[in-house]
Design a protein around this motif. Structure first.
Motif, PDB file in Angstrom:
ATOM      1  N   VAL A  13      34.882  51.195  43.278  1.00 36.10           N
ATOM      2  CA  VAL A  13      35.179  49.805  42.937  1.00 36.10           C
ATOM      3  C   VAL A  13      36.482  49.763  42.152  1.00 36.10           C
ATOM      4  O   VAL A  13      36.663  50.515  41.194  1.00 36.10           O
ATOM      5  N   LEU A  16      37.366  44.629  40.722  1.00 35.82           N
ATOM      6  CA  LEU A  16      36.462  43.680  41.366  1.00 35.82           C
ATOM      7  C   LEU A  16      36.273  42.443  40.490  1.00 35.82           C
ATOM      8  O   LEU A  16      35.952  42.543  39.304  1.00 35.82           O
ATOM      9  N   PRO A  62      33.090  39.196  46.992  1.00 36.72           N
ATOM     10  CA  PRO A  62      33.938  39.177  45.794  1.00 36.72           C
ATOM     11  C   PRO A  62      35.088  38.196  45.965  1.00 36.72           C
ATOM     12  O   PRO A  62      35.432  37.818  47.087  1.00 36.72           O
TER      13      PRO A  62
END
Length: 330
Positions: A13, A16, A62
Motif C-alpha cells: 500500500v 492510500l 480508494p
C-alpha cells in the motif's frame, strides 16, 4: 492444500486515501506485508482500519494512492484480487439453518469443486478446525467460537494467499479465542499471509510478526504512525523494570540499597511497605543481568524475597503512549 506461493509482497500500500463526503478516513497509508506473516493492524475507533481492509478486499474503491494484494492492483484487477483472498469479519456469515458440513460442501460447490472432492475438502476442514463432532448439527446450535471457526473454514475451502481477519475474536470467551489463535498459527505455517485487525492488544502480541498502528490525530485521515515487531515497539517505549517484594517490611531498606547497586540508579517505592521498583533504562545493563546480580546479593544478605520479577512494557502501554504522543503533537 497449501495456498499458491507469492513472489512479491503479499500486501503493498502506498499513499492510500479515502474520503466519505467531508470526512477523510484514510490520509495516505503506507504499508507492506511480507508473504507468510501476520501483520497486526491496531488503532483507535475511527482510525480507518476497517476502511483499509475493505479497500484491500475490493469492497470499496480508494480515492488515491495504490494498493496491491498478491501482486494484483485492487482497482485495475479486482477479480484477480478476489481470487487470491478470503475475508472473515466480526460476525460469522454462514447459514445457520443447515449443518456445518452442509455449509462447507455448499461453498465447495460454489467454488466449482465436484464429486468426491467436495466431501473430502469438507472433511479436511472439519477436522482441521475441531468441528467433526458437530458436523451434522445445525449451525444455530453452535457456540460463538464454533461459528467463528466454521466461518474461517469456509473462507479456506480454496486456500487463499492472503486472508483478512477483521476483529475475528470479538465477543468470544478466552477458550474460544485461544482456539482461533491456534487456527491462525496453522494458516501461517501453511504459507497464508494474514492481515489482522483487533482491539485486543494481547492478541496482536501473540500472533503478529509485525504491527502497524493507524491513527488520525489531526482529523485528516488515518495513517501509519508506528510500525515494527512487538519487541521493537515495546523496546522503543523504554526500558524494563524490576519489581521486588520482600517478605518482611523491615528488610525493604537493605533490599532497596542492593537493588540500587545492581541497577546503578535509585529504585522507587509506593504504598506497599514491602515492595520496591527499579527502572532499567536502555543505557543500563540488560534487565536479566541486573536481576541476577540483585538476586545473588539478596541471597547473600539473607533477605527473604517473596517475589522478584522482570517486567517489560506491554503493547497496551505502547499503544496508550503512542496515542498520547499523537494528541500532544496536534
Amino acid at each position: 492444500m497449501p495456498p499458491p506461493p507469492l513472489d512479491a509482497a503479499a500486501i503493498e500500500v502506498r499513499g492510500l486515501r479515502k474520503r466519505f463526503g467531508p470526512i477523510s478516513a484514510l490520509g495516505g497509508v503506507d504499508l507492506t506485508v511480507e508473504p507468510g506473516t501476520v501483520c497486526g493492524l491496531l488503532g483507535p475507533n475511527g482510525a480507518g482500519k476497517t476502511t483499509l481492509v475493505r479497500i484491500l478486499a475490493t469492497l470499496s474503491l480508494p480515492d488515491g494512492g495504490v494498493a496491491r494484494v498478491a501482486g494484483h492492483d485492487v482497482v485495475q484487477h479486482p477479480a484477480r484480487v478476489r481470487g487470491s483472498i478470503a475475508l472473515t469479519g466480526q460476525y460469522a456469515s454462514v447459514d445457520e439453518v443447515i449443518s456445518g458440513r452442509d455449509n462447507l460442501e455448499m461453498f465447495a460447490r460454489l467454488y466449482r469443486m465436484r464429486g468426491p472432492a467436495v466431501r473430502r475438502r469438507a472433511e479436511e476442514l472439519l477436522e482441521r478446525f475441531g468441528l467433526e463432532d458437530a458436523a451434522h448439527r445445525p449451525v444455530r446450535t453452535y457456540s460463538g467460537g464454533m461459528r467463528r471457526r466454521l466461518d474461517l473454514a469456509v473462507g479456506l475451502v480454496v486456500p487463499p494467499g492472503v486472508i483478512f481477519l477483521d476483529e475475528p475474536t470479538t465477543g468470544l470467551d478466552p477458550q474460544s479465542r485461544g482456539g482461533l489463535w491456534e487456527s491462525v498459527r496453522e494458516l501461517v505455517r501453511a504459507g497464508t499471509t494474514v492481515l489482522l485487525t483487533t482491539q485486543y492488544l494481547d492478541e496482536a502480541d501473540q500472533l503478529a510478526d509485525r504491527i502497524a498502528v493507524l491513527a488520525d490525530p489531526e482529523g485528516t485521515g488515518g495513517r501509519v504512525v508506528a510500525e515494527g515487531t512487538p519487541f521493537e515497539l515495546k523496546s522503543a517505549l523504554g526500558g524494563e523494570s524490576i519489581d521486588l517484594t520482600v517478605r518482611h517490611a523491615e528488610q525493604l531498606g537493605p533490599a532497596t540499597e542492593i537493588l540500587a547497586r545492581a541497577g546503578g540508579r535509585l529504585p522507587t517505592t509506593g504504598d506497599d511497605p514491602r515492595r520496591v521498583t527499579l527502572a532499567v533504562g536502555a543505557e543500563a545493563e540488560p534487565g536479566t543481568a541486573v536481576l541476577a546480580a540483585a538476586l545473588r546479593e539478596l541471597d547473600a544478605a539473607g533477605i527473604a524475597v517473596e517475589d522478584l520479577a522482570l517486567r517489560r512494557p506491554t503493547l497496551d502501554e505502547v499503544f496508550l503512549n503512542l496515542m498520547n504522543r499523537q494528541r500532544e503533537a496536534v
